[in-house]
Design a protein around this motif. Structure first.
Motif, PDB file in Angstrom:
ATOM      1  N   ARG A 211       0.800  -1.229   0.000  1.00 26.43           N
ATOM      2  CA  ARG A 211       0.000   0.000   0.000  1.00 26.43           C
ATOM      3  C   ARG A 211       0.832   1.278   0.000  1.00 26.43           C
ATOM      4  O   ARG A 211       0.383   2.307  -0.499  1.00 26.43           O
ATOM      5  CB  ARG A 211      -0.930   0.004   1.209  1.00 26.43           C
ATOM      6  CG  ARG A 211      -2.023  -1.049   1.180  1.00 26.43           C
ATOM      7  CD  ARG A 211      -2.918  -0.884  -0.024  1.00 26.43           C
ATOM      8  NE  ARG A 211      -4.303  -1.255   0.294  1.00 26.43           N
ATOM      9  CZ  ARG A 211      -5.262  -1.365  -0.615  1.00 26.43           C
ATOM     10  NH1 ARG A 211      -4.994  -1.147  -1.892  1.00 26.43           N
ATOM     11  NH2 ARG A 211      -6.470  -1.692  -0.268  1.00 26.43           N
ATOM     12  N   ASN A 212       2.006   1.247   0.611  1.00 31.17           N
ATOM     13  CA  ASN A 212       2.808   2.472   0.705  1.00 31.17           C
ATOM     14  C   ASN A 212       4.287   2.180   0.431  1.00 31.17           C
ATOM     15  O   ASN A 212       5.173   2.606   1.169  1.00 31.17           O
ATOM     16  CB  ASN A 212       2.626   3.160   2.056  1.00 31.17           C
ATOM     17  CG  ASN A 212       3.012   2.271   3.229  1.00 31.17           C
ATOM     18  OD1 ASN A 212       3.069   1.043   3.113  1.00 31.17           O
ATOM     19  ND2 ASN A 212       3.285   2.881   4.382  1.00 31.17           N
ATOM     20  N   SER A 213       4.531   1.460  -0.629  1.00 30.67           N
ATOM     21  CA  SER A 213       5.893   1.083  -1.005  1.00 30.67           C
ATOM     22  C   SER A 213       6.744   2.316  -1.292  1.00 30.67           C
ATOM     23  O   SER A 213       6.310   3.254  -1.966  1.00 30.67           O
ATOM     24  CB  SER A 213       5.846   0.185  -2.242  1.00 30.67           C
ATOM     25  OG  SER A 213       7.139  -0.196  -2.635  1.00 30.67           O
ATOM     26  N   GLU A 214       7.971   2.298  -0.761  1.00 26.07           N
ATOM     27  CA  GLU A 214       8.871   3.442  -0.951  1.00 26.07           C
ATOM     28  C   GLU A 214      10.320   2.956  -0.948  1.00 26.07           C
ATOM     29  O   GLU A 214      10.677   2.062  -0.186  1.00 26.07           O
ATOM     30  CB  GLU A 214       8.650   4.465   0.165  1.00 26.07           C
ATOM     31  CG  GLU A 214       9.360   5.784  -0.050  1.00 26.07           C
ATOM     32  CD  GLU A 214       8.963   6.831   0.983  1.00 26.07           C
ATOM     33  OE1 GLU A 214       9.739   7.790   1.171  1.00 26.07           O
ATOM     34  OE2 GLU A 214       7.889   6.687   1.623  1.00 26.07           O
ATOM     35  N   ALA A 215      11.123   3.562  -1.804  1.00 26.76           N
ATOM     36  CA  ALA A 215      12.532   3.172  -1.910  1.00 26.76           C
ATOM     37  C   ALA A 215      13.333   3.679  -0.715  1.00 26.76           C
ATOM     38  O   ALA A 215      13.045   4.737  -0.152  1.00 26.76           O
ATOM     39  CB  ALA A 215      13.128   3.708  -3.197  1.00 26.76           C
ATOM     40  N   SER A 216      14.350   2.916  -0.359  1.00 22.10           N
ATOM     41  CA  SER A 216      15.287   3.350   0.681  1.00 22.10           C
ATOM     42  C   SER A 216      16.120   4.512   0.154  1.00 22.10           C
ATOM     43  O   SER A 216      16.634   4.452  -0.963  1.00 22.10           O
ATOM     44  CB  SER A 216      16.211   2.194   1.064  1.00 22.10           C
ATOM     45  OG  SER A 216      17.347   2.662   1.758  1.00 22.10           O
ATOM     46  N   PRO A 217      16.294   5.586   0.938  1.00 19.87           N
ATOM     47  CA  PRO A 217      17.128   6.715   0.492  1.00 19.87           C
ATOM     48  C   PRO A 217      18.586   6.337   0.249  1.00 19.87           C
ATOM     49  O   PRO A 217      19.262   6.959  -0.565  1.00 19.87           O
ATOM     50  CB  PRO A 217      17.004   7.730   1.634  1.00 19.87           C
ATOM     51  CG  PRO A 217      15.727   7.381   2.315  1.00 19.87           C
ATOM     52  CD  PRO A 217      15.639   5.885   2.221  1.00 19.87           C
ATOM     53  N   THR A 218      19.071   5.319   0.953  1.00 16.09           N
ATOM     54  CA  THR A 218      20.474   4.934   0.828  1.00 16.09           C
ATOM     55  C   THR A 218      20.682   3.746  -0.105  1.00 16.09           C
ATOM     56  O   THR A 218      21.816   3.442  -0.469  1.00 16.09           O
ATOM     57  CB  THR A 218      21.075   4.595   2.208  1.00 16.09           C
ATOM     58  OG1 THR A 218      20.292   3.553   2.818  1.00 16.09           O
ATOM     59  CG2 THR A 218      21.065   5.826   3.112  1.00 16.09           C
ATOM     60  N   ALA A 219      19.594   3.064  -0.467  1.00 19.22           N
ATOM     61  CA  ALA A 219      19.670   1.923  -1.388  1.00 19.22           C
ATOM     62  C   ALA A 219      18.438   1.964  -2.281  1.00 19.22           C
ATOM     63  O   ALA A 219      17.450   1.276  -2.024  1.00 19.22           O
ATOM     64  CB  ALA A 219      19.742   0.606  -0.621  1.00 19.22           C
TER      65      ALA A 219
END
Length: 266
Positions: A211-219
């Motif tokens: 529902r709220n998938s988001e990329a890691s800022p560092t990866a």
């Protein structure tokens, strides 16, 4: 940050403005004593860095009330900057992040380090910021310092909580079951094999939607989510559903759930 030449220019222009006001007052008969009540300006407190926000797992998940502390490289030595010190134009140090996880200082040119802490989280610092170009850093005595100038306005630092994740909220919907976890989760573990869904003792087929998938800022190739939908092929309104979540689900920090979760929903 602002360089000394520009500060001097601003201060000079302010002083000239005050002098002009003095002359106008004197021309109109105002006493020199009254004129002197207009004091010369002090060195202006200008600047916006180092600044940024503190987050957990993903950039949108900000951390409020983290303690953020600023250090300066003084002749190669990591030196704590006292709150109100002139080197940071009287700013407080340490700071506490606001509701948006934000913090900022006012500093002159130099080499700086930001450290972050909060109860329940591992400590971290600005050396972990992968978004800052190498040209804007300097390594001395094993520490990677932030160079100011240039302005450092994206010093965004992640904190990690290694507590075991758990199901924070669960609700039956028209097309399945929505689950919210206490932490952002490693999406590679949010697979059907780690869940069961039954109705009347029989398995109900489903897919897992993030529902709220988001990329890691560092990866950037790694994604986390804290809310999922176990989506069924058929409508489930009024149907009693037995749900289990196994200990195979894992948080962004690599911590597995402490126990198998089970619940029956209608």
């Amino acid at each position: 940050a602002i360089n000394d030449s520009y500060q001097a220019t601003i201060q000079k222009e302010q002083e000239m403005l005050i002098d002009d006001i003095h002359r106008i007052f004197q021309k109109n008969g105002t006493s020199s004593e009254d004129c002197m009540k207009l004091e010369k300006p002090v060195k202006p407190k200008v600047g916006i860095d180092p600044s940024g926000y503190i987050y957990e797992a993903v950039a949108s998940n900000r951390v409020q009330d983290a303690t953020v502390t600023l250090y300066q490289n003084v002749s190669g030595t990591k030196t704590a900057v006292a709150s109100g010190d002139s080197s940071i134009f009287g700013s407080a140090n340490p700071l506490t992040t606001d509701a948006d996880g934000h913090y900022e200082w006012f500093v002159p040119q130099g080499l700086w380090l930001v450290e972050v802490s909060k109860a329940g989280y591992d400590n971290n610092n600005s050396q972990s910021c992968t978004n800052i170009a190498n040209a804007d850093k300097q390594i001395e005595n094993g520490i990677t310092w932030l160079k100011v100038l240039p302005p450092q306005t994206a010093v965004n630092i992640g904190l990690v909580n290694k507590d075991a994740p758990y199901v924070k909220n669960i609700v039956a919907t028209a097309d399945g079951v929505e689950i919210e976890f206490s932490r952002y989760m490693d999406e590679t573990t949010l697979i059907p094999a780690n869940f069961t869904l039954k109705s009347g003792g029989s398995d109900v087929s489903f897919t897992v939607e993030k529902r709220n998938s988001e990329a890691s800022p560092t990866a950037p190739e790694t994604f986390y989510t804290s809310r999922i939908l176990l989506k069924t092929a058929a409508q489930t309104n009024g149907t009693q559903l037995a749900v289990t979540v196994s200990t195979g689900v894992t948080s962004y920090a690599g911590t597995t759930a402490g126990a198998t979760y089970s619940n029956t929903l209608t």
